[in-house]
Design an enzyme around this catalytic site. Sequence first.
Site, short mmCIF file in Angstrom:
data_model
loop_
_atom_site.label_atom_id
_atom_site.label_comp_id
_atom_site.label_asym_id
_atom_site.label_seq_id
_atom_site.Cartn_x
_atom_site.Cartn_y
_atom_site.Cartn_z
N ASP A 886 31.29 -26.36 18.01
CA ASP A 886 31.54 -25.06 18.63
C ASP A 886 32.60 -24.29 17.85
O ASP A 886 33.60 -24.86 17.40
CB ASP A 886 32.01 -25.22 20.08
CG ASP A 886 30.94 -25.88 20.94
OD1 ASP A 886 29.79 -25.92 20.50
OD2 ASP A 886 31.27 -26.34 22.05
N LYS A 955 40.11 -18.64 29.92
CA LYS A 955 39.21 -18.77 28.76
C LYS A 955 38.17 -17.66 28.71
O LYS A 955 38.00 -17.00 27.68
CB LYS A 955 38.53 -20.14 28.79
CG LYS A 955 37.55 -20.32 27.63
CD LYS A 955 36.89 -21.68 27.64
CE LYS A 955 35.88 -21.80 26.49
NZ LYS A 955 35.22 -23.13 26.45
N ASP A 1157 27.25 -19.36 19.30
CA ASP A 1157 28.26 -19.87 18.37
C ASP A 1157 28.49 -21.36 18.57
O ASP A 1157 29.55 -21.88 18.21
CB ASP A 1157 29.57 -19.10 18.50
CG ASP A 1157 30.16 -19.19 19.90
OD1 ASP A 1157 29.47 -19.70 20.80
OD2 ASP A 1157 31.30 -18.74 20.10
#
Length: 1409
Positions: A886, A955, A1157
């Site tokens: 990641d 986050k 991603d």
Amino acid sequence: MLVRAARRKARPEALRSRLSFEQLHIPSNSVQRDRRRWVSIEATPRAFGLRKRSNSKDASSLPPRRAMATAITYTGFEDIPFENIGDLPPSSRRRMEESSVMPGSLSHAPQRYRSGRKIGIGGDFTEIQSVFEACLQIGRIERAGIILKRIAGIQQMYPEDLLALHNRYLRAAVEQIMTNPTQSATQSLHKWFELEIRLKGIPANTETVAYMVKASLQSPNGKRERLVRRYMDMLEEDAALQLLEADVLTAHEINNITHIYPKYNFTDEMMEDLEMIEENEPVSPDQQSTDAAIPNVRPTDQKGLGLKSLKKSLSLFSRLPDEGIDIANSSPEMRRDIQARLEEDAVSSAIDRWREEAAHLSKMGLNATLQTKSLGARMWKWQLALEEHLKAEIVKVDASELATRKDSKDQERCMYGPFLRLLPVEKLAAITILACMGTMSTQGADKGVPLSSAIMSIALSVEDETTFETMQLNNRKKMWPRSKKETGKGHFLTPELVKKATRGRGPGSASRFALSYISKNDFASTGTDKPQWPTSVKAKVGAFLMSSLIEVAKVPVTLTHPETQESVTQMQPAFSHSHQYRMGKKLGVIIANKALVAQLKREPVHSLLAKHLPMLVEPEPWTQFNKGGFISHPGKVMRIKSGDKDQRHYAEAAIGQGGMIQTFKGLDILGKTSWRINQDVFDVMLEAWNSGEGIANIPPETPDLQMPPEPETTTDPLERRRWIRAVKLVENARSGLHSQRCFQNFQLEIARALRNEVFFFPHNIDFRGRAYPIPPYLNHMGADHCRGLLKFGEGKELGESGMKWLSIHLANVFGYDKASLTEREQFTANHMADVYDSASKPLVGNRWWLKAEDPWQCLAACIEIRNAIESGDPTSFVSHLPVHQDGTCNGLQHYAALGGDTWGARQVNLEPGDRPADVYTAVANLVKEGIAQDNEKGDPFAKVLLDKITRKVVKQTVMTNVYGVTFIGAKAQVRKQLVATHNDLPNTDQMNPGHLSSYIATKIFKALSTMFRGAHDIQYWLGECANRISMSLTQEQLSRLEAEWPRLTSKAALVKTERNYTPASVEDLVQFKSSVIWTNPLHMPVVQPYRNSKSKCVHTHMQKLNLSEPHRSDPVSRRKQLQGFPPNFIHSLDATHMLLSALSCDELGLSFAAVHDSFWTHAKDVETMNTVLRDTFIRIHTEDVVARLAAEFSARYKNGVYLAKIRTKTPLYEKILEWRSSRSGLGKVPKSRHAPKLDELMLECKRMKLLRSSDPEEVEKGRNMVTPASLFEALASEGDLASGEEVHALGLGDISPREAGLSADREIAVGDPANIEEIHNPLPGGMGADTDMNAGSQNIPEARQDVDTDETSDEPEEGLGAFEKMVMRTDVRGGSSPAHIWLPLTFPPVPKKGEFDVSRLKDSTYFFS
């Protein structure tokens, strides 16, 4: 160059193609000059001169033609001037592809026509044309002819465009003659040609003659020869060659023509080509034999219809065992055949399943009508009743079309009636039921589904099935030759082919043949190229089918008699049409009967269409916009909003020039990655599911949610309000858990059916280039349980490093992902006992895996590690588990590379380091410090939130801030995490989760503004570019305004000289309609789709619907264009990074999958993939991406002007005021709400035109002119321009003044529709950082308000709540508003790049980890 090519797709003008044998390529910098040779041609076969007979009454000359805004001569795609990008010839007329009304026109919305009482067809041209096409498809030739005559009488069209419609009519008529030959039909066709084409002076072409010759061949001997000679005599010698390329005549028919008319003796080689095409036609699945047997899947108890239901709903699983087919051991050809059958028969097999269930109940002596336990049997009853209802309606449609005087009901039936005949009634009824039940299941049957969603879902399903049915029907017909395009021949023109085709034909024949060949192969229509149904037609068809289902669908409801206490079963409507007030608007909804809702909770609908399932073979390679992916069902390579044609036009233009080859290859690589169901994980998941217990992310079957007790009577009016709010929270929580469980039931059923198979996920992209799997239910982009269920279809030995990466992967999915790689590996070693316990006793052991951040993926890793160790030799163990790598806030990684920001690069692991940097933890720590300081000051919010801030809380907001998340959206994100982790938060009017999340969001934004100042310059520059583009007028619009200026400034009354012509208003001429468009590094054009679409009222069977459909005549939504551009640009870069990585990994033999991603491969290949990821990122950012974008903008929007704001109280402002005062009293000047100072605009246009002149005297005259723009150039700079508040709010951590004002009291006006919209779609355009674009919902138009409203949204701030607008008005009055002037469209200087060298990334271990 792309603009020119896109214009050919967008409006009916002349097609241009080039005669070139080299491969097509678009350079990454599209501003470079293209030096290829271009040849101007016509798209249709070249028109020929008709040879007049002595008694001919043909028109001697074409009727006079006039250019108008809605006619095809008007250049409608010039909003993006792309001069000097390629050497292109001047525009010439082009044939009509979809409509003779220019779909790409910036000037006018489509004109509407009244419905005549005799014909019964009205609306805009696309609606009339769609009915015409439907009549042709169903063989109603006479009715289609009546409509075509009406089109010719009302629509301003060029003859060649009208001829295209006549050719469609002739094709359908010839097909009917060949299917059912009658003398009257043949005579009618020849009469049509004489009266409607020749007599009216429409220039026929070779395609027209080919149809007439084909029809003549069906005549009896004697007459046949005379007719063939007559039509062949009309051809000039050069045009006769094109008969072979018209895709009308078969080889056998051409041979007959040669014998009858030997003047054109076609070469043997050309005849052989045609015969080979017909001989190489693919064999249909029905003609192929199959053998082998599919193994039975071990049955497991499960609620609902279970595996047997899913097998019966798909012909693959119901018929293959009886045919002896073993999918696992079948050849690729056999598996492809199976996949085609799976896609073809999904609807029919659903009907069979319902019939079987009803028959099974009858055998048991049960009345299927009154049974409450079998949903399938009840749907069979609906099917029968709906079939009879549809048959009766079609009879009424026939009567309405024949009526001499049509009332409103007749006119309505004439509009939707032809579409009901496109499918057999049994299939039409089944699709209606399936689409309705599917919408109910996915959108929540217990709360009511918006009527617009229900009817558009039905209409879209019918349209898709109609397209598929048409394709299948065309493939079965033998009366038409298969084109070279369809058979794979002729995609590229070769010199050998030209020489063979033109041998002995004289000079110039090669060029003519090549042009015809290119035209035919590039633009030949297929079954999937027919115009899409207009939104109004979809609404009418869907509303009728929905109302029919409401009328016939009944469910048994068992009630208890209040006195006798006996149970009484009665039949009640399954659905009802009602209204609800949502966000202050009256909305039509479909309500399901409570008994049906209760049954849907127990037994979800499993009749899934095959396009919702993974494929059993590798997907078809993408070759065209609508060719690839699934074998039979038509697919689209790009997900675009319904009605938004801009992106498709640009994409098709790029495809035609070879610009999307790399994108197609990347999607093909993603699609060919094979997958299996992880059976060990599936067995555990199924056991957990059947237990009804809430385990990991599987919600409990019966959640323990207690309703709060109703308060006693009190004098406090807020007490009951708090109780109602608490009740709604419980109801919403229960409804959400139920919806989640229903969706997971779908996924488990699919996994169970495919648990022994290898399957594939075809991929397509969104408008930014991000790739998504097309099957929406079960794929690797799903939630944790979906990812845990899937593993690679092919395995690889772990090798020397594989076990290490499996251990690191386990630590990552557990949540221990911010330590060093060595520490993560050690983490797994330290918990090896827990790993074994989890793998061996997942539900009865200590359940360590449930403590993980991603529990099901953790369980899959535990099982894989145990199996590897127990194999005896882990290095030789064949692993199928995908290992994830990641990125670290991938958006910030791109921003740091774009800006050369050394400090930012260090925070997101672009700089090498011993340990991974964690930007989320850094922000969380700053927020904690701020809360601690506030706590010392006695802040009550800080006291409650002390020790409650974690990395997970911040986050999502940190990750999406780079993608333009609003403060309201950030607040909703924080609230979701807070409530999920802390159920003891206060919930009073003074302090509740909303207040607390607002407080935290403010802290997060402040922390980001402190940490990432380096990305601000790039974001501001992108935002300012979008701001200028969205406030600009293109060269096309300026030319149009200049042409209309004498009329607009004239005091004389308008005199209408022609019928159906309405001149453009000044508002239409000066609206801002330019979208932000750019090209990504893979040469794919990206077009932002945000426009303020006007709603259109559609009268349907059920109620009036206001539906909005984007059109290029709509103004752009400036706010969304501006806010969406920075995040969309970053998305286009990370999509490029992913696809380039996929291409490189495939070259190295790696299996590759991606979730934006997060990149996946086998454990053995992780280090190789990491090297590829770094090299690809460096490859992208070694080039100056922002400078290239600036150069593209300068070329694309050249010669435009934009409305700029300048600061007041400056010397420039005073000078402009003085100049304006000297120009007072100049006469009539038209005014516009959108564009002030139009006289100054016209003066500036004149100055710009003089400055561009090649005459030095005119250039000097332009330099001497005085305008506000010339004063700006002389006295001011970029610093004197005033940016809007939206631009100032684009930077990382910035809060707009509007949102800052709204958050002053730490609470947002929750009732505002705009705020509610932003909570659910916190990013611009609703495009989240990890948006899973569901294919099933992408084409449903927006339902603004379904009753009695005619609102349009022309204001740039459309969508803001009333309170927000009031705040904004107050702010404007409080300060001095800037002045507006018109400036040539230029762009600010590119921000200076920092010192970070992206090549240092090569040594970064934690770039992706």
